[in-house]
Enzyme design. Structure first.
Site, mmCIF file in Angstrom:
data_model
loop_
_atom_site.group_PDB
_atom_site.id
_atom_site.type_symbol
_atom_site.label_atom_id
_atom_site.label_comp_id
_atom_site.label_asym_id
_atom_site.label_seq_id
_atom_site.Cartn_x
_atom_site.Cartn_y
_atom_site.Cartn_z
ATOM 1 N N GLY A 46 0.835 -1.196 0.000
ATOM 2 C CA GLY A 46 0.000 0.000 0.000
ATOM 3 C C GLY A 46 0.865 1.239 0.000
ATOM 4 O O GLY A 46 2.005 1.208 0.484
ATOM 5 N N GLN A 51 2.963 10.092 1.100
ATOM 6 C CA GLN A 51 4.253 9.401 1.228
ATOM 7 C C GLN A 51 5.188 9.736 0.067
ATOM 8 O O GLN A 51 6.395 9.502 0.152
ATOM 9 C CB GLN A 51 4.060 7.886 1.292
ATOM 10 C CG GLN A 51 3.354 7.426 2.552
ATOM 11 C CD GLN A 51 3.259 5.918 2.589
ATOM 12 O OE1 GLN A 51 2.303 5.332 2.085
ATOM 13 N NE2 GLN A 51 4.253 5.268 3.161
ATOM 14 N N CYS A 94 5.751 0.079 7.251
ATOM 15 C CA CYS A 94 5.355 1.183 6.373
ATOM 16 C C CYS A 94 6.577 1.605 5.562
ATOM 17 O O CYS A 94 7.677 1.658 6.100
ATOM 18 C CB CYS A 94 4.874 2.346 7.243
ATOM 19 S SG CYS A 94 4.430 3.813 6.317
ATOM 20 N N LEU A 95 6.368 1.903 4.292
ATOM 21 C CA LEU A 95 7.496 2.301 3.442
ATOM 22 C C LEU A 95 8.131 3.608 3.927
ATOM 23 O O LEU A 95 9.290 3.878 3.629
ATOM 24 C CB LEU A 95 7.046 2.441 1.983
ATOM 25 C CG LEU A 95 6.594 1.125 1.319
ATOM 26 C CD1 LEU A 95 6.024 1.396 -0.063
ATOM 27 C CD2 LEU A 95 7.734 0.124 1.246
ATOM 28 N N HIS A 136 -4.652 1.525 7.444
ATOM 29 C CA HIS A 136 -3.296 2.087 7.528
ATOM 30 C C HIS A 136 -3.117 3.211 6.494
ATOM 31 O O HIS A 136 -2.635 4.300 6.821
ATOM 32 C CB HIS A 136 -2.291 0.949 7.302
ATOM 33 C CG HIS A 136 -0.859 1.369 7.249
ATOM 34 N ND1 HIS A 136 0.099 0.888 8.113
ATOM 35 C CD2 HIS A 136 -0.194 2.230 6.425
ATOM 36 C CE1 HIS A 136 1.274 1.439 7.816
ATOM 37 N NE2 HIS A 136 1.124 2.245 6.798
ATOM 38 N N GLU A 137 -3.514 2.943 5.240
ATOM 39 C CA GLU A 137 -3.317 3.934 4.172
ATOM 40 C C GLU A 137 -4.195 5.170 4.387
ATOM 41 O O GLU A 137 -3.755 6.292 4.166
ATOM 42 C CB GLU A 137 -3.587 3.322 2.793
ATOM 43 C CG GLU A 137 -2.674 2.168 2.397
ATOM 44 C CD GLU A 137 -1.208 2.406 2.664
ATOM 45 O OE1 GLU A 137 -0.745 3.560 2.551
ATOM 46 O OE2 GLU A 137 -0.507 1.442 3.002
ATOM 47 N N HIS A 140 -2.819 7.735 6.701
ATOM 48 C CA HIS A 140 -1.809 8.615 6.103
ATOM 49 C C HIS A 140 -2.446 9.906 5.577
ATOM 50 O O HIS A 140 -1.824 10.962 5.609
ATOM 51 C CB HIS A 140 -1.117 7.917 4.922
ATOM 52 C CG HIS A 140 0.025 7.021 5.308
ATOM 53 N ND1 HIS A 140 1.155 7.494 5.934
ATOM 54 C CD2 HIS A 140 0.232 5.693 5.139
ATOM 55 C CE1 HIS A 140 2.010 6.488 6.126
ATOM 56 N NE2 HIS A 140 1.470 5.376 5.655
HETATM 57 NI NI NI Z 1 2.319 3.462 5.589
#
Ligand code: NI
Length: 168
Positions: A46, A51, A94-95, A136-137, A140
């Site tokens: 995701g 991000q 998370c990236l 989660h996304e 953000h």
């Molecule tokens: Ni994330």
């Protein structure tokens, strides 16, 4: 398609509330394609627009397993309209918080409503990893990263580790 640069904590763009996408034009479509490409390249399951420094309410998700057919989702202005009261813990990463994981509690099932890239309203009922990923996304988009659910001590420790890694 372009692989975009992924911001990491404590970048301030990750703390900002994103604004609604008013018009789905070629620029938005290209950004979604680039986000998906960047997510696959990372690799991740995701990615949310902030991000990659885009403060817009857009996320891409694909929780298909290796070897399975890809199942990409491009969600514009997504909103969770229903959440199960039953929750579960999952070790999230998370990236934007590379190589750090923590157990986070989330609703087991969610229903999400969003606009797809063709401007069509979609409703999706999700459970398991897909439900976790959606929550989660979408966090953000409101400036929230999974480590914000942890204690300040744990969060600071993780941010220090990420900063140290970035210096190498
Ligand atoms: Ni994330």
């Amino acid at each position: 398609m372009t692989i975009l640069n992924i911001l990491t904590v404590p970048n301030l763009d990750l703390k900002k509330k994103c604004s609604k996408v008013e018009k789905i034009d070629d620029e938005v479509k290209k950004q979604l394609d680039d986000m998906l490409e960047t997510m696959y390249d990372a690799p991740g399951i995701g990615l949310a627009a902030p991000q990659v420094g885009l403060l817009k309410r857009m996320v891409v998700i694909d929780v298909s397993k290796d070897g399975e057919e890809k199942r990409p989702y491009k969600m514009i202005n997504p909103v969770i309209i229903e959440k199960s009261t039953e929750t579960d813990f999952y070790d999230e990463g998370c990236l934007s918080v590379p190589d750090q994981y923590a157990s986070i509690e989330r609703a087991k099932e969610v229903t999400v409503q969003y606009t797809d890239e063709n401007g069509k309203q979609q409703t999706e009922h999700a459970k398991g990893l897909f439900a976790i990923c959606i929550q989660h996304e979408l966090d953000h988009l409101d400036g929230k990263v999974f480590i914000d659910y942890l204690s300040q001590v744990k969060r600071d420790m993780i941010i220090r580790r990420v900063k140290k890694m970035q210096r190498k």
